[in-house]
Design an enzyme around this catalytic site. Sequence first.
Site, PDB file in Angstrom:
ATOM      1  N   VAL A   1       0.809  -1.165  -0.140  1.00  0.00           N
ATOM      2  CA  VAL A   1       0.276   0.387   0.292  1.00  0.00           C
ATOM      3  C   VAL A   1       0.385   1.622   0.060  1.00  0.00           C
ATOM      4  CG1 VAL A   1      -2.220  -0.851   1.199  1.00  0.00           C
ATOM      5  CG2 VAL A   1       0.053  -0.264   2.080  1.00  0.00           C
ATOM      6  N   ASP A   2       2.388   1.218  -0.196  1.00  0.00           N
ATOM      7  CA  ASP A   2       2.803   2.529  -0.060  1.00  0.00           C
ATOM      8  C   ASP A   2       4.412   2.200  -0.855  1.00  0.00           C
ATOM      9  OD1 ASP A   2       4.528   0.943   1.594  1.00  0.00           O
ATOM     10  OD2 ASP A   2       3.888   1.767   3.216  1.00  0.00           O
ATOM     11  N   ASP A   3       4.884   3.161  -1.056  1.00  0.00           N
ATOM     12  CA  ASP A   3       6.819   2.143  -1.349  1.00  0.00           C
ATOM     13  C   ASP A   3       7.574   1.719  -0.544  1.00  0.00           C
ATOM     14  OD1 ASP A   3       6.015   4.733  -3.934  1.00  0.00           O
ATOM     15  OD2 ASP A   3       5.963   2.763  -4.379  1.00  0.00           O
ATOM     16  N   VAL A   4       6.837   1.250   0.450  1.00  0.00           N
ATOM     17  CA  VAL A   4       7.730   1.051   1.670  1.00  0.00           C
ATOM     18  C   VAL A   4       9.143   0.613   1.244  1.00  0.00           C
ATOM     19  CG1 VAL A   4       8.623   0.037   3.703  1.00  0.00           C
ATOM     20  CG2 VAL A   4       6.887   1.959   3.604  1.00  0.00           C
TER      21      VAL A   4
END
Length: 699
Positions: free
Chosen positions: A689-692
């Site tokens: 759900v992110d670019d971590v």
Amino acid sequence: MKSISISPRPIFPLILPQLEHRYKISRLNHRLPLLHLDGAGRSLLLMASLNNHSHNHSHHFRHADSTASPPSPAVAKISHLKAVVLGDAPASEEDDVVLPSHDFSRQALVPSQQKYLEMYKASIENPAGFWSGIASSEFYWKQRWGDQVYSENLDVRRGNIKIEWFKGGITNVCYNCLDRNIDAGLADKIALYWESNEPGFDATLTYSQLLQRVCQLANYLKSVGVRKGDAVVVYLPMLMELPITMLACARIGAVHSVVFAGFSSESLAQRIVDCKPKVVITCNAVKRGPKTVFLKDIVDAALIDSANKGISVDVCLTYENQLALKREKTKWKEGRDIWWEDVVPKYPTSCDVEWVDAEDPLFLLYTSGSTGKPKGVLHTTGGYMVYTATTFKYAFDYKDSDVYWCTADCGWITGHSYVTYGPMLNGATVLLYEGAPSYPDPGRCWDIVDKYKVTIFYTAPTLVRSLMRDGDEASYFSNLVYLGSNLLLSSIFIQYCCLKLSGSNKERNLFEFCKHSVIFFDSGMKVYLHDLRDYPLACKDHLYVTRYSRKSLRVLGSVGEPINPSAWRWFFNVVGGSRCPISDTWWQTETGGFMITPLPGAWPQKPGSATFPFFGVQPVIVDEKGVELDGECSGYLCVKSSWPGAFRTLYGDHERYETTYFKPFPGYYFTGDGCSRDKDGYHWLTGRVDDVINVRYSI
């Protein structure tokens, strides 16, 4: 449009011998119709009458009704779900769950939901007591930790993030992997099987032989100045020398940083510059399928790059992989490059253990974000040791007789936790495979399974889907029609079609034929043959799975990403013969070990769901404001409270560690994944759900 009318009775003589051979049963009553359409007109159920044996064998030809009495104490009554029992029949699209069989549950380490819930409750209500009990009873400690088993702060509002387990306890992971098992009587047990990329080349090491090899390398590393806390970069393929190197570093307290031997020279140089190793260990080349990868050339370029950035490495220990490249063809830099075979075997086969604190670093493993430099995930010794060993033991229902094969490379976290450390801490026999899974043909995996009598097979959904595309005789069944215990109509009908087609490319001709064809059954049911378009022809060249026995398989596993239900069913039905539970594990490089996973024998499995949390893990689903959601929901997956295997920091960048993982939702570890929880409490991972993290655990 062409049409073909097929009555169930005419194909009966064709499939009867296959049924009798497949299930070793008595002659079926030929007077009864074999096929019957259900009331909805959607699926086909196999109806068979067995002469004098129907009460013994009818379980082969039914679906389990989950509203009926559960077949084992492990099964809960989930009244709204359709189920099939492990070993009874293949799982179809209409089956919601696969129930553990009584026989499997009876011998499982966690044999029931009740036992799981008891252990899980104890791990949450008293984590110190739960984990210290395991740590003290199953591992060797030179010195026990103090009164405080763990300390934690996961809330950035309360100060620096800190996680510690067993601090003050003195131990060594290599000693627990090797010496402890040898002392327990496993000296002559096979520790490692190794299978070359090229069929016909293999090797083995017992636990005592492995210890000797580890000690020789450890002594060499000490001789070139490697000390406790020093970094060693490892750029090796899946040779036995890779786990040997990891264990040798752990024995002397050095911090290994394994880099996947496929990364570019630029990626390797980044990691060298960041951790500043005393030594780089590689090999000259590796064969992956028919392709030769010149690893030493990549290392040479990386060392030049890192030197230009101010970080020079004085020693490059190189293993000669003769099956890939002879040493005389290897580029060489005198004074820096050293052949492994010329020096390591000369060192003593015993080496003193460097005893370390539980919170001393064990290894660095770099993951890449979408921007910026790679993140050096740092795992420490004691908690990681206890957690990986325990997750391996329970998630795979490990037995001493098991032969375990994880297809992961040690360049990923899966190879650390579930190729090297987790299995060997349990005294397991581990299989390493150097090559490509489809070389020289897509049956190689199953050939290896039969050769070594593999019982636990752990792989990635990407590989499952790849092998699924390569095909086998049953791979197209689940999307067409379902026969209660065997899916023969599709196979018989396609082979019939093939006989009617001309031309050398029968598969293409068949699919063209199917685009305009439909089967009409006596009841009026229609099946459009173009539904077969995504599935391979049932001919000899595609029987890459079923040409092999695979009877040794007991447990299957999935790792790396959520596995889609159709791939899950293919894995279960075809590879596992509908008798092997699948441990569909969710975890991350950062978590060190499994976080949400089925326990074979305990829980009914839903295809595609990671099921429930492992002991000591408290997953929560939150909304965008960080509010915990109850019941059936979707949102952001976080974890509250620490667990022993959690990473402690990002090497040299604790601020980034806190910002990335703990500031998004204060008081929680933020996984970066989305998750849904259904009304039965099962967890379904929905992806990033992110670019971590772009590169997580991979195989």
